[in-house]
Design a protein around this motif. Structure first.
Motif, short mmCIF file in Angstrom:
data_model
loop_
_atom_site.label_atom_id
_atom_site.label_comp_id
_atom_site.label_asym_id
_atom_site.label_seq_id
_atom_site.Cartn_x
_atom_site.Cartn_y
_atom_site.Cartn_z
N ILE A 199 1.29 20.44 -14.52
CA ILE A 199 -0.07 19.98 -14.54
C ILE A 199 -0.17 19.05 -15.78
N ALA A 200 0.24 19.55 -16.76
CA ALA A 200 0.07 18.63 -18.15
C ALA A 200 1.04 17.29 -17.80
N GLY A 201 2.28 17.38 -17.36
CA GLY A 201 3.29 16.42 -17.09
C GLY A 201 2.49 15.54 -16.12
N ILE A 202 1.89 15.86 -15.08
CA ILE A 202 1.39 15.09 -13.99
C ILE A 202 0.18 14.18 -14.60
N CYS A 203 -0.71 14.85 -15.27
CA CYS A 203 -1.70 14.15 -15.86
C CYS A 203 -1.28 13.28 -16.86
N GLY A 204 -0.33 13.55 -17.69
CA GLY A 204 0.11 12.55 -18.77
C GLY A 204 0.69 11.25 -17.98
N LEU A 205 1.31 11.49 -16.76
CA LEU A 205 1.66 10.18 -16.20
C LEU A 205 0.56 9.45 -15.54
N GLY A 218 7.23 12.60 -22.27
CA GLY A 218 6.47 13.65 -21.60
C GLY A 218 7.29 14.10 -20.41
N THR A 219 8.27 13.18 -19.75
CA THR A 219 9.45 13.68 -19.08
C THR A 219 10.39 14.79 -19.44
N GLY A 220 10.88 14.16 -20.69
CA GLY A 220 11.77 15.08 -21.42
C GLY A 220 11.36 16.37 -21.77
N LEU A 221 10.09 16.30 -22.48
CA LEU A 221 9.53 17.74 -22.82
C LEU A 221 9.06 18.53 -21.78
N VAL A 222 8.80 17.97 -20.68
CA VAL A 222 8.58 18.87 -19.50
C VAL A 222 10.16 19.40 -19.00
N LEU A 223 10.97 18.72 -18.86
CA LEU A 223 12.19 19.04 -18.17
C LEU A 223 12.83 20.03 -19.39
N ASN A 224 12.74 19.55 -20.50
CA ASN A 224 13.26 20.67 -21.49
C ASN A 224 12.72 22.14 -21.52
N TRP A 225 11.19 22.07 -21.24
CA TRP A 225 10.58 23.44 -21.19
C TRP A 225 11.11 24.13 -19.98
N LEU A 226 11.25 23.30 -18.67
CA LEU A 226 11.74 23.90 -17.36
C LEU A 226 13.16 24.69 -17.46
N MET A 227 13.97 23.69 -18.15
CA MET A 227 15.54 24.21 -18.22
C MET A 227 15.52 25.35 -19.21
N ARG A 228 14.65 25.59 -20.45
CA ARG A 228 14.77 26.54 -21.13
C ARG A 228 14.13 27.77 -20.78
N TRP A 255 -12.55 -1.77 -15.58
CA TRP A 255 -11.98 -1.15 -16.82
C TRP A 255 -12.58 -0.03 -17.46
N PHE A 256 -13.83 0.00 -17.90
CA PHE A 256 -14.58 0.85 -18.48
C PHE A 256 -14.47 2.24 -17.64
N ILE A 257 -14.74 2.09 -16.30
CA ILE A 257 -14.47 3.39 -15.39
C ILE A 257 -13.15 3.87 -15.54
N PHE A 258 -12.15 2.95 -15.73
CA PHE A 258 -10.75 3.67 -15.68
C PHE A 258 -10.75 4.27 -17.23
N THR A 259 -11.42 3.88 -18.20
CA THR A 259 -11.36 4.46 -19.62
C THR A 259 -11.90 5.94 -19.48
N GLY A 260 -12.83 6.16 -18.71
CA GLY A 260 -13.51 7.29 -18.45
C GLY A 260 -12.62 8.27 -17.74
N ILE A 261 -11.95 7.85 -16.81
CA ILE A 261 -11.02 8.67 -16.24
C ILE A 261 -9.73 9.01 -16.97
N ALA A 262 -9.51 8.02 -17.73
CA ALA A 262 -8.47 8.37 -18.86
C ALA A 262 -8.82 9.29 -19.86
N ALA A 263 -9.85 9.43 -20.36
CA ALA A 263 -10.29 10.38 -21.22
C ALA A 263 -10.48 11.85 -20.66
N ILE A 264 -10.91 11.87 -19.42
CA ILE A 264 -10.84 12.92 -18.66
C ILE A 264 -9.33 13.88 -18.34
N LEU A 265 -8.36 12.83 -18.20
CA LEU A 265 -7.06 13.27 -17.99
C LEU A 265 -6.30 13.52 -19.24
N LEU A 266 -6.94 13.14 -20.30
CA LEU A 266 -6.39 13.35 -21.70
C LEU A 266 -6.52 14.97 -21.94
#
Length: 403
Positions: A12-18, A119-129, A167-178
């Protein structure tokens, strides 16, 4: 906390990062492009240059990622990149000056690299590890959902909000995903072993394979960037489909969301290169359908084919890179993305110039993109021969060493 719930939170962290860095920070620009042309005075060529500048930032980020070995530094830069993604989004609404927009698009490109590569590299490394399957189909749902979500949001906001307010609405969405992005991705383990004690060993491809692979990915980058950047404007400019641009972009996103999981399953049966070849051919068809037909049904089919293939190609290529370099997956991912990023600088700029000389039509860019992708498909076919040769050489070398 169980291992299964840990895996869900990491995914979920990786998905939200994307969703944040690639979806909002990058793809909100595409459905908002026609509105910014109408309300903010953004010209056709300038729109193309903003897209090109975005990919200059993306390329810069890829160059940085390809040179970093430290997992801890990658994790730190990933987290900084997510904060930058929010900042780049709010910048778009704070000014109507082209230079500010250009700066925003450049740093948004940097942040999209953080989400997609680091982000993808960190998620993939975690999965393989942690001994999970090294397939990234679930992770890349974030890209497709980001495309569809941004287009749907613009379609809902258009009747009541202007370009700046959106653009300001999208900023709010971005802050939530953070919040889940930073909160649910754990710090990387640098032990060099999986949780079961097995050593993680890199198995890099031959130099010839890597060079051809990068060339094919460059071609895929041209095919991707022209359609993804201009599809809304292209569809809106066609007489029979005017007003359906946002719908086409939503179709792209809806097709992309489950696509990576589908291509993971296809690759299991056919092999990675065969899956890439099939995806490339289908993507060429998807790119050309809007140029060949004014039918709404054909245009939407083209959008679905494009959405269902471009993200699959990205997922397959980056997953292959991670398997070659399990201890430092973002390193080869960065090299591959350099070729993809160069294509994404050149493609929008050429398309914008073509449109300027052809009365504002982006259709010529589709033909250019499809032609380049044909070349890329032929390179992928040639790669199969290189892969067979490398395997035979490796086997012979191993037998010789045993003797």
């Amino acid at each position: 906390m169980t291992a299964s719930s840990d895996r869900i939170k990491v995914l979920i962290a990786g998905i939200c990062g994307l969703l944040l860095a690639v979806g909002v920070a990058r793809f909100a620009y595409t459905p908002l492009l026609p509105l910014m042309r109408q309300q903010a005075g953004l010209g056709v060529a300038e729109a193309g240059w903003l897209a090109a500048i975005n990919y200059m930032g993306y390329l810069t980020g890829a160059l940085i990622a390809s040179r970093i070995d430290s997992l801890k530094l990658k994790d730190r830069l990933f987290r900084i990149g997510m904060l930058v993604a929010v900042g780049s989004t709010v910048m778009m609404g704070l000014s109507d000056h082209w230079v500010i927009w250009a700066i925003s698009r450049y740093i948004a490109g940097l942040s999209s690299t953080a989400g997609l590569l680091l982000g993808t590299g960190l998620v993939l490394n975690w999965l393989m590890r942690h001994n999970y399957r090294s397939e990234m189909g679930i992770h890349f749902i974030g890209m497709g959902a980001g495309i569809a979500g941004c287009a749907a949001a613009v379609a809902l906001m258009d009747p009541v909000l202007d370009w700046r307010e959106q653009w300001f609405i999208f900023t709010g969405i971005a802050a939530i995903l953070l919040v889940p992005t930073l909160g649910w991705l754990p710090p990387p383990d640098t032990s060099g072993k999986t949780t079961s004690g097995k050593a993680m060993v890199d198995n890099p491809p031959s130099p010839a394979f890597l060079r051809l692979f990068m060339a094919a990915y460059f071609c895929a980058g041209v095919g991707y960037v022209v359609s993804i950047t201009f599809i809304v404007a292209i569809v809106d400019d066609l007489p029979a489909t005017a007003g359906y641009g946002n719908l086409a972009f939503i179709v792209v996103g809806l097709a992309a969301a489950p696509a990576c999981i589908n291509w993971d399953l296809i690759a299991r049966r056919t092999g990675d290169l065969n899956a890439l070849i099939v995806a490339s051919v289908l993507q060429i068809i998807g790119i050309l359908l809007p140029a060949l037909s004014n039918s709404i049904a054909m245009v939407m089919l083209g959008a679905a084919l494009f959405g269902g293939t471009f993200i699959g190609m990205v997922s397959l290529v980056l997953t292959m890179a991670g398997r070659y370099y399990p201890t430092r997956p973002a390193k080869m991912m960065g090299k591959m993305t350099i070729s993809y990023g160069v294509a994404q600088i050149i493609g929008p700029a050429i398309t914008g110039k073509l449109a300027e000389h052809l009365g504002g039509s982006y259709a010529a860019g589709l033909w250019m993109a499809a032609g380049v992708m044909v070349i890329g498909t032929l390179i992928l076919i040639a790669l199969k021969g290189v892969e067979r040769r490398d395997k035979a050489l490796s086997t012979a070398t191993g037998l010789g060493a045993q003797a």
